[in-house]
Design a protein around this motif. Structure first.
Motif: not given
Length: 204
Positions: A44-45, A60, A64-68, A126, A128
């Motif tokens: 996780t982040v 973050q 900004p997102t975990r995918e980023d 996933e 996304q």
């Protein structure tokens, strides 16, 4: 007065930018290590931020997102991998195809490949993440193929040469997968030697 203040602001801004770069680098390296050790579910982040020694908010800010975060991490790995491969042969490979084949196979072993593999598995589930990883992997694949062609001094205008180079990269990926479960060093060395002989015949 205004000029003095602007200069002072500029002086203050440089170290801040440097700190930001260092923080981003630490987050990317931590993300790679977490993926390799814990897989997607355990990365996780918050876990990455803790490993990198930064706050979740700072993480973050950069991603900004975990995918980023994880897409950037695998892109970082891919760039590092390409740089490392080129660094092995700064003056070119001098016709030593066995050394080139061994170096290409090494791209697919170790924690960098393991981290990328975890991201591929995650991307399959996933929605996304999948298009971003697919696009990235296609670009990385093209770059790796191009580097391989250059290092092997392969003439892809000749029939079968492109397929021979692609087959080498597919084989290297397969050896990397086998190495995830057991130390496959001995068998890998024999396969590398045989592929080197086959490539010499196929590429001329």
């Amino acid at each position: 007065m205004g000029g003095v203040s602007t200069a002072g602001d500029r002086v203050d801004r440089v170290p801040k930018q440097d700190r930001s770069r260092v923080t981003r680098q630490r987050l990317l390296e931590a993300a790679v290590a977490c993926l390799a050790e814990h897989g997607w579910a355990g990365s996780t982040v918050s876990v990455v931020a803790e490993r990198a020694g930064v706050s979740r908010g700072a993480a973050q800010h950069h991603f900004p997102t975990r995918e980023d975060l994880f897409t950037a991490a695998v892109e970082y790995v891919a760039e590092e991998r390409s740089t490392a491969l080129r660094a092995l042969f700064p003056e070119g490979a001098s016709g030593d195809r066995h050394t080139v084949v061994a170096a290409l196979v090494d791209l697919y072993t170790g924690p960098l490949f393991r981290a990328a593999l975890h991201l591929w598995v995650a991307a399959s589930d996933e929605e996304q993440l999948r298009p971003r990883v697919t696009e990235l992997e296609a670009r990385v694949g093209r770059e790796t193929h191009r580097i391989a062609v250059e290092l092997l001094d392969a003439d892809e205008s000749r029939p079968g040469v492109r397929e021979s180079v692609q087959g080498l990269l597919d084989m290297a990926r397969g050896l990397g997968l086998a190495n995830l479960l057991t130390d496959d060093t001995g068998r890998r060395a024999r396969v590398v030697a045989q592929w080197s002989r086959l490539l010499d015949e196929a590429l001329g």
